[in-house]
Enzyme design. Structure first.
Site: not given
Ligand code: MOS
Length: 748
Positions: A474, A646, A710, A713
């Site tokens: 997603g 993101q 990335g 997160e």
């Molecule tokens: Mo993530 S917690 O690496 O989907």
């Protein structure tokens, strides 16, 4: 730079562009097929009966009423469950946990399946599950960190973080002229992706077809193959779209396996979809932590020690300790560092990875502690962080592959207006008389990469198919990965068909650890590059080609043509080279991974700085985050629109973490009392205002061939601390429990 692992190839016209989602139209018009959208001839529906106690055993199960209910086909209990060849408590892959699949009458946590009802319709299955009556022999549930003895870790592993010590922490404490010692608690948080876990399972002999969302297709297939003792190639898993994964969908769970058991037993396809309430138990969660952090600084404001101890909850039968204190290892240049973990076994579902596992919980505490010691040392929190800026990785001395954190601090502070912040708390009010506070936090997340493969096929009409199994969670992989693939072939995006989310495709690795774009993108780039290399070799041998004799060294593909670099008069169309060779298509594979030597040589992380403004009503205890500015450096950004999205998503989760999310257990039954989205609070639009993201460009020649880190997160990591610090700045009060609630404010 002789030790450069690979120079980032120059990109073509696609990467770096803010393209809109290729899957957007399908999603908003409802034509995107999610797992539970799949219907099959003869489909049965399964609903499980959740345990209503958290610890003990099922004393009796009455199933006759359910079995008599019209439409109910079978009620599966531990007494009649078909045998499962594999051991449900084994861990067949790196991302596996023991699963609860009616293997015995033990109740390990509230909500654990104790029976499965299979019926012709979802209504009949739901009613059948309601008609199953269980009686229990219940033991007192242990649902809080104080309810059971804590233990250390014998063998560090996935889910069992090891201790790390650099330098001499005791000497660091002794050398400190300013010190803080604080203990924070973080409530458990539960996975609540919009799409709950779902599966449609169908057997054909010993071949298994699964429609189920997965962040790790090949590992999931391996786990199912193990459990049912069939060759892995007999498992086909389709996962074209996920309605959010966040780590929960990287790991197979009990309910999914129960549906597969039922499908085999009944020789009919079976669908199971978790209800929202059922998300609170068997599918992983961010475990509760209690973190003690001690920091020391000398008279110049230089950190002498960071000492971070974490106590984390795991289940009674499996091990996953939120690796929170790891967050203190990589960020600040302290003379000594120590991070330690201990665990407590509770009567809860096994915790697991949940967006920024470890770093989210750990950096919330670290960043509040840094703010507190900066204040104690009489320094501005940003100045303090700059004073303790790590030029090389703390403890190891390794260079960073790239680190534009200084620029993140500067750009974020500038955009936010940080220089106007009064040092002292409680000094700002808005026109309505609300207290205003400004706080900041550093964002930090590692840049891992998994191994992946991909395939690229160039066709005679100048279009291409590029394929890799890794699913889009997603986050936009359908688009950003296609951009990378198109550039690798020198084609416009519209000419490239991207296929993904199917286990028969080349193994795309894991969509996790914020490493999906680097991982699958790297493989796609390699596959496209191999097509182009072969075309170059072919053209060099074609007397009719403008590239005849050119060799491969200086060729570059763009605009559907191969060019000799630096000589734009010499080029040839990809399709012409193919036609001359008499081929209808050209197929090549590619692989990507990070060799261990490269991983060891540099510290590889994304970084950022988050600035938060909060308004606090001291009478009502109401807190509103009115502005969030985050500046992030995460290597090369493939799609700025999606990356920004993101990062915003992560920052919103930071608001959620700081102020909203918390699962609460009933102390008598051990059940979670707020297991739904009415009572388990997450931010709504009114909670999210003034969100600004700045991306700071980084060229990284070491992290991987494409220079990609990335963004999935990191957005949570700086944000939680920034909000906690803003609340302190508004009120003068430190709150040592997340989420910070109105009643916490009113109680002080
Ligand atoms: Mo993530 S917690 O690496 O989907």
């Amino acid at each position: 730079m002789s030790d450069t692992i690979a120079r980032p190839d120059r990109f073509g016209s696609n990467a770096g562009q803010p393209m809109t989602r290729r899957d957007g139209l399908a999603k908003v018009t409802g034509t995107a097929t999610f797992a539970a959208d799949n219907a099959r001839e003869g489909l049965l529906h399964a609903v499980y009966v959740p345990a209503t106690i958290a610890r003990g055993r099922v004393a009796s199960l009455r199933t006759d009423a359910a079995e008599a209910h019209p439409g109910v086909i079978r009620v599966i209990t531990p007494a009649n469950r078909p045998a499962l060849p594999g051991d449900p408590e084994a861990k067949p892959t790196r991302f596996s946990f023991a699963i609860e699949v009616l293997q015995d009458d033990l109740v390990r946590y509230a909500g654990q399946p104790v029976a499965l009802v299979v019926a012709e319709t979802i209504e009949a299955a739901t009613e059948g599950a309601r008609l199953v009556t269980a009686t229990y022999e219940a033991d007192p549930p242990r649902t809080d960190l104080d309810d059971a003895p804590d233990f250390g870790i014998d063998t560090p592993d996935f889910g069992a973080p090891g201790d790390v010590v650099h330098g001499d922490p005791e000497a660091g404490h002794a050398a400190a002229s300013t010190a803080i010692d604080a203990t924070y608690e973080i409530a458990p948080q539960y996975h609540n992706a919009m799409e709950t876990h779902a599966i449609v399972a169908e057997w054909d002999g010993d071949r298994l077809l699964l429609d189920t969302p997965s962040q790790a297709l090949s590992m999931s297939c391996a786990a199912y193959a193990y459990l049912f003792d069939i060759p892995v190639e007999n498992v086909t898993l389709r996962s074209p779209y996920l309605g959010g994964g966040f780590g929960s969908k990287a790991i197979p769970n009990g309910p999914l396996v129960l549906a597969i058991i039922a499908a085999r037993d009944l020789a009919r396809p079976v669908k199971l979809m978790l209800t929202r309430q059922q998300m609170f138990g068997p599918v992983g969660h961010r475990g509760q932590t209690r973190q003690r952090i001690r920091l020391g600084a000398d008279g110049d404001g230089a950190l002498t020690v960071i000492d971070h101890e974490n106590l984390a909850a795991t289940s009674s039968f499996e091990m996953f300790l939120e690796p929170a204190s790891n967050a203190s290892q990589g960020l600040y240049a302290a003379k000594a560092l120590r991070s330690r973990h201990r665990g407590v076994r509770l009567d809860i579902g096994t915790p697991g990875p949940m967006r920024a596992p470890g770093e989210a919980s750990g950096s919330a505490v670290l960043e509040c502690a840094v703010d507190e010691i900066a204040e104690a040392a009489g320094m501005d929190p940003l100045d303090f962080r700059l004073k303790n800026y790590a030029e090389t990785e703390p403890g190891t001395g390794r260079p960073y592959s790239s680190k534009a954190l200084r620029e993140c601090y500067a750009r974020g502070a500038e955009a936010f207006g940080w220089k106007d912040r009064p040092r002292e708390p409680g000094k700002m009010r808005d026109e309505a008389g609300l207290l205003v506070g400004w706080g900041m936090g550093t964002a930090f997340f590692p840049s891992p990469m998994f191994a992946a493969e991909a395939r690229a096929t160039l066709r005679a009409d100048g279009t291409a198919i590029v394929e890799t199994s890794a699913a889009d969670m997603g986050q936009g992989a359908w688009t950003s990965l296609a951009q990378i693939a198109a550039d690798s072939l020198g084609l416009p995006l519209d000419s490239v068909e991207f296929r993904s989310g199917h286990s028969a495709l080349p193994d795309g690795g894991v969509a996790g650890g914020s490493g999906h774009t680097a991982t699958a993108g790297g493989a796609l780039h390699a596959a496209g590059g191999n097509v182009i290399r072969q075309l170059g070799e072919m053209a060099a041998e074609q007397p009719d080609s403008p590239l005849f004799g050119a060799g491969n060294a200086r060729l570059r593909a763009h605009g559907g043509r191969l060019h000799v670099e630096g000589d734009e008069t010499r080029s040839d169309a990809l399709v012409d080279i193919l036609a001359r060779a008499g081929k209808s298509e050209l197929v090549a594979s590619g692989k990507a991974s990070r060799p261990d030597e490269d991983a060891k040589r540099h510290a590889m992380n994304s970084h950022g700085a988050v600035f938060a403004e909060i308004r606090v009503d001291p009478d009502l205890g109401q807190m509103r985050v009115t502005r969030l500015v985050g500046a992030f450096a995460a290597g090369r950004i493939i799609n700025p629109r999606l990356a920004e999205s993101q990062l915003k998503g992560g920052m919103i989760w930071g608001i959620s973490f700081a102020l909203h999310e918390e699962a609460r257990h009933d102390r008598r039954t051990g059940r979670i009392v707020n297991a739904d989205l009415a009572e388990y609070r997450v931010p709504v639009n009114a909670d999210v205002r003034g969100l600004e993201v700045i991306t700071v460009h980084e060229d990284d020649a070491y992290v991987n061939a494409l220079g990609i880190k990335g963004v999935g997160e990191i957005g949570i990591t700086g944000t939680v601390g920034a909000i906690g610090n803003a609340i302190h700045h508004a009120t003068g009060k430190r709150f040592r429990r997340f989420p910070i609630r109105p009643r916490d404010l009113l109680a002080t």
